[in-house]
Design a protein around this motif. Structure first.
Motif, PDB file in Angstrom:
ATOM      1  N   PRO A 233       4.093   5.021 -10.886  1.00  0.00           N
ATOM      2  CA  PRO A 233       2.626   4.925 -10.909  1.00  0.00           C
ATOM      3  C   PRO A 233       1.989   6.250 -11.290  1.00  0.00           C
ATOM      4  CG  PRO A 233       3.422   5.022  -8.643  1.00  0.00           C
ATOM      5  CD  PRO A 233       4.625   4.973  -9.519  1.00  0.00           C
ATOM      6  N   ASP A 234       0.916   6.161 -12.016  1.00  0.00           N
ATOM      7  CA  ASP A 234       0.182   7.365 -12.409  1.00  0.00           C
ATOM      8  C   ASP A 234      -1.063   7.463 -11.527  1.00  0.00           C
ATOM      9  OD1 ASP A 234      -0.825   9.510 -13.843  1.00  0.00           O
ATOM     10  OD2 ASP A 234      -1.747   8.246 -15.370  1.00  0.00           O
ATOM     11  N   TRP A 235      -2.219   7.039 -12.049  1.00  0.00           N
ATOM     12  CA  TRP A 235      -3.460   7.179 -11.281  1.00  0.00           C
ATOM     13  C   TRP A 235      -3.521   6.223 -10.082  1.00  0.00           C
ATOM     14  CZ3 TRP A 235      -6.025   2.613 -11.159  1.00  0.00           C
ATOM     15  CH2 TRP A 235      -5.855   1.733 -12.239  1.00  0.00           C
ATOM     16  N   SER A 236      -2.715   5.163 -10.103  1.00  0.00           N
ATOM     17  CA  SER A 236      -2.795   4.197  -9.002  1.00  0.00           C
ATOM     18  C   SER A 236      -1.946   4.631  -7.804  1.00  0.00           C
ATOM     19  CB  SER A 236      -2.349   2.817  -9.487  1.00  0.00           C
ATOM     20  OG  SER A 236      -0.992   2.859  -9.856  1.00  0.00           O
TER      21      SER A 236
END
Lengths: 466, 466
Positions: free
Chosen positions: A36-39
Motif C-alpha cells: 500500500p502507498d497512500w492507503s
C-alpha cells in the motif's frame, strides 16, 4: 586433508552463491508484491482497531474513544471492563431496539471483502455524474439482488434510496398525498403496527396528510367514501408480530412494506420493498445505512426523489459506496451465505425462546406458520425478528413492567397501537443480548413452575431476584 | 597466477557471504514492516481507482462505472474521451451548482491522511454507545475547530449534525415553530436569499410554518404584531451575493446562517453555524457530507435532535466517520493549510473574474468590501463563493438567457427572490469549470469592446459564436 582444503572454498562459494540466488529471488518476489502507498496509514489504523477483540463481548470502532493511543472497547449490554470480560449477572437485558447486530459476526468473518477505503476526495459533488443523487452501480446491483433472491421483479420499477426506512416512509407518504385537495390524506395501519407510522406521520404534521390510526376503522367508509384518500401502511411480515399482513382497505398484497393509497379507483400500487425477516430474507435490514424502495409509478418516483433531494440531497455518498461493497459480498459465491447465516441464527434464537416459554402459562408468543420459501426452495420454520410477548394473566396488565422487573427491557405494546399486555422483544441484537434475555426468561419460568408446584398462584412482587 | 587462484575462492566466498548477510538484514527489515492483512484488498482497489488520473480533467470513483476491469473516468464538464483529454471548445460552462469541487486538489494532495477504511461491521446500531445519534469524538473535534478558527464560542452550546445544510435548516424551522398556535410561523428572508429557504419550507408544507417571502415586508408589522412568530433566515456572508447580512427584523448578527424567531420578547437566539465563504473560512461547505448547527437553547437542540432521529435516524455513521477523518486533516500541523489553500484559490478566481469584467459596461459584479479576519489576523481582500452577475442593459432583462447564449449556465436571479437581470455564477467548482466560464466571459467582453469600437450599441443576437 590437502584435497579437502582445496575443495572447501569452491564448495563454500557455490553454496553461498546458491543462497545469494535464493535471496535475490525472494527479494524480487517480495518487492513485486503489491504494497500500500497512500492507503497504508488508513489501513493500519483500521486493522489496529479491529485487532481489539474486546473478549468477544464488544468491539472497538474507528470513531470511538481513544485512550493512551489505544481504541477503547464498547461493550455489549451487561459486559464491562476494559476488555468487556466482566459479566454483570444482575444487569437487565436490553432488547428494546431493532439494531441488527446479529449480523456483526458475519461481516467480521468477511472482513476483507466487506471493507471499503473512502478517499478524501470521494464524491464532493451534490450529485453523481448523471445529475442524480443515486449511484447507478448500486441501483444495478440491487436489481441483480432481487433477481437472485426472487422476491421482486424490478423490471419497469424505479428505485429510490433512503437513509433508512423512516426517511423512505415519510417520502412515500408525502409523495402519495394529494397536494390539490383541501382534505389531508388519511394515513392508517392495522394494529399492531410499527410505531414510526404514527409518530413520524404526526411529527411531520403536513397539511397534506394526517395519521388516523387503525385501518379497520375505515373498512366500511373506505368503500362508501371515495372522496377521501387513504394511505395504508402494510408490513408483511409485520413488525412486531411477524404475521403476513394484508391491506385491509384493498386486497393487495406484498411481501414487504406496502403503501396503498385508495382514492376512488385503484390507480396506484406502491411498494416499499424493504428487506424483512422472512424465510427468504431473514433480516430486518440488510444494510443499516441504506434502504430502498421499488416504485411502480413514475410520478411517485419523481415526487419521492424530489423529497430526498430537498430533505438531504439524497443518501450520503459514503453510505452508498459502503452499501455497494456490502451487497457485493452478499452476492459473492453462491449468494446464499448471508441468507443461510441469518436464517440459521434467527431460527436458533426463535427455537430457544419457544422452548423456554412453552412451559409457561403466564407468557405466550405469537404463532407463526411455516412458509414455503422460493429462495431456499423448501418450507421453512419461522424465524421472526421480534417476539411479540403476551402476559396472559389479568393481573399482569402492565406486561412491560412485569418483564422489566424480571430484568428484561422490551418495547411497550401501546406504542404499536395495541395494549400493554404485549411487549416486543428484539431478537436481532447481539448474541449476548439474546443470551442475557433468555437467562432472565428462564429464571422467570422456573419461578413460575416452582410457584405452581408450591400451589402459589398469586402475583409475585418480584419474579426473579436480580 | 597461482597466488591469484589461491585467493579467488576465499575472496569470492567472503563477498558472497557479505551479500548474504545484507540480504538477511534486508529480508528481516522487509518482514518486520507492517503489511496489510484483511484491509489489503480494499486498499489495493482504492489505489487502483486513484491511479486513474483522467489527464487532470476528471477522476475515477470507487463506485463508478467499471469497463473491462478498469474504472472509468468521470470527466469535468467540456472534457471528453476515455482519459478526459479531449476539450470541447464549443461546450457551455456549467457554473450553476454549488458543488465545492475546488477542494478536490487539496484532498488529493492529502490522500494518505484523508483516507478512511470502513470495516464491514462498522456501527450497525441505530445509535452510538451513549444512545445518541451523534459521534462524541466528532462533536469534540468540531468544538476544537471552532476554538482554533476563533469564529464561535461553543461553550454551553449544543451541536446538531445534519446530512447537509438543507436538512438542518428544515429541522431548525420545525423546532422553532410554535406547535400550540393556530397560526403558522412566518418564515422570511431578505432578497436575494438562498432558494432552499423558500423551496424547502414550501415543500414540507407543515401546519406549523409557512414561507412568507421578503423579510423587509414585515419590518413594521413585526414590531406592532407581536402575536405572530417570525423565523428569519439570515445568511452572512449571503448566498448569492456574499454580503454581510443582518437580520432585518431584529438587530441580531451572526457570522453564519442564523434563524431568529421574533415572537414578542427576544426569547430565542438561534445559530446555524455553517461554514461559509468568508475571509476566515473561505469555503461554502468544509465537508460535503455533513454540516452542523450550534444551538444555544436546550429545547431547540432537543427538538432538532428529535427531528433528525425521526427523519433519518441522525446522520449516516459512515459520513460521521469520514467527517472525523477530514476534520483531523484540517487541524493537522498549524491548522492553516486548508484555509490558506481555499483562500488563495478563491481570491485568485475572484480577481481574474473582476479583471475580465472590469472593462465591461454590460455586466457588473457585486461589490464586496475587504474585511478584517481574526483567523489570519489581517485585512483580507474578498474571495466570495459566488458571483452575483448583473446584466446592466435594459434590453438584457433575461440575463440567464444572455449568458447562456454566451456559453455559460448560471442560476436565475428569480430563484433568489430577485429578478432575472441577475445570475449567480458558482466559483467553487473545478478549475476547469472556472476556466471555461472565464474563457466564455472573455469572449463576451471582447465582443462588447469590438462593438463599442465599431460604434455598434444594439443587442447582438449572439454575443459569441459557440
Amino acid at each position: 586433508m590437502g584435497q579437502l582444503q582445496r575443495w572447501i572454498y569452491p564448495a563454500g562459494l557455490l553454496c553461498s552463491v546458491i543462497l545469494n540466488v535464493v535471496f535475490v529471488v525472494l527479494y524480487v518476489q517480495m518487492n513485486s508484491k503489491w504494497k500500500p502507498d497512500w492507503s497504508k496509514s488508513a489501513a493500519k489504523e483500521a486493522e489496529a482497531v479491529a485487532a481489539v477483540t474486546c473478549s468477544g463481548h464488544g468491539r472497538a470502532y474507528s470513531d470511538g474513544l481513544v485512550v493512551d493511543g489505544s481504541p477503547v472497547c464498547e461493550c455489549n449490554t451487561c459486559f464491562e471492563g476494559p476488555d468487556c470480560s466482566q459479566f454483570s449477572p444482575h444487569c437487565a437485558a436490553d432488547v428494546e431496539s431493532g439494531d441488527p447486530l446479529f449480523l456483526e459476526p458475519f461481516w467480521m468473518q468477511h472482513a476483507a471483502s466487506s471493507a471499503v477505503v473512502i478517499m478524501g476526495w470521494h464524491r464532493m459533488s451534490y450529485s453523481y455524474s448523471d445529475r442524480s443523487t443515486i449511484s447507478q452501480e448500486l441501483d444495478k446491483l440491487i436489481r441483480k439482488l432481487h433477481a437472485h433472491v426472487g422476491n421482486a421483479n424490478t423490471t419497469g420499477r424505479f428505485i429510490v434510496f433512503g437513509a433508512g426506512s423512516t426517511q423512505l416512509l415519510n417520502a412515500a407518504v408525502h409523495a402519495l398525498s394529494p397536494h390539490n385537495s383541501s382534505e389531508p390524506a388519511k394515513v392508517v395501519a392495522t394494529i399492531p403496527y410499527y410505531p414510526a407510522y404514527k409518530s413520524q406521520t404526526e411529527f411531520f404534521d403536513s397539511v397534506h396528510f394526517h395519521f388516523e390510526g387503525d385501518a379497520s376503522m375505515y373498512m366500511n367508509s373506505s368503500t362508501s367514501n371515495t372522496t377521501s384518500t387513504f394511505i395504508e401502511f402494510v408490513t408483511s411480515p409485520n413488525n412486531p408480530d411477524g404475521k403476513l399482513s394484508k391491506a385491509v382497505l384493498r386486497a393487495l398484497m406484498s411481501k414487504q412494506y406496502m403503501i396503498v393509497p385508495t382514492t376512488g379507483l385503484i390507480s396506484l400500487q406502491f411498494q416499499l420493498l424493504q428487506m424483512t425477516i422472512s424465510c427468504c430474507l431473514p433480516f430486518p435490514s440488510l444494510l443499516v445505512m441504506l434502504e430502498w424502495a421499488l416504485v411502480k409509478e413514475k410520478d411517485v418516483f419523481e415526487a419521492m426523489t424530489t423529497y430526498m433531494s430537498r430533505n438531504t440531497e439524497g443518501v450520503s455518498r459514503d453510505s452508498q459506496l459502503r452499501a455497494l461493497k456490502l451487497l457485493k459480498v452478499v452476492m459473492e459465491g453462491s449468494g446464499r451465505e448471508i441468507f443461510e447465516f441469518s436464517s440459521k441464527t434467527m431460527k436458533d434464537r426463535w427455537d430457544q425462546l419457544n422452548k423456554t416459554l412453552s412451559v409457561s402459562k403466564h407468557f405466550s408468543l405469537q404463532e407463526i406458520t411455516p412458509q414455503h420459501c422460493t429462495f431456499f426452495q423448501r418450507v421453512r420454520t419461522p424465524s421472526p425478528a421480534y417476539a411479540w410477548l403476551k402476559c396472559e394473566r389479568r393481573e399482569d396488565k402492565d406486561c412491560p413492567a412485569v418483564i422489566r422487573e424480571a430484568g428484561i427491557i422490551g418495547r411497550n405494546g401501546t406504542l404499536y397501537g395495541s395494549n400493554s399486555s404485549y411487549v416486543r422483544l428484539s431478537l436481532i441484537k447481539t448474541q449476548d443480548d439474546f443470551d442475557v434475555m433468555l437467562h432472565h426468561l428462564n429464571k422467570l419460568v422456573t419461578k413460575e413452575k416452582q410457584n405452581v408446584k408450591n400451589g402459589i398462584n398469586h402475583t409475585s412482587s418480584s419474579y426473579i431476584s436480580l
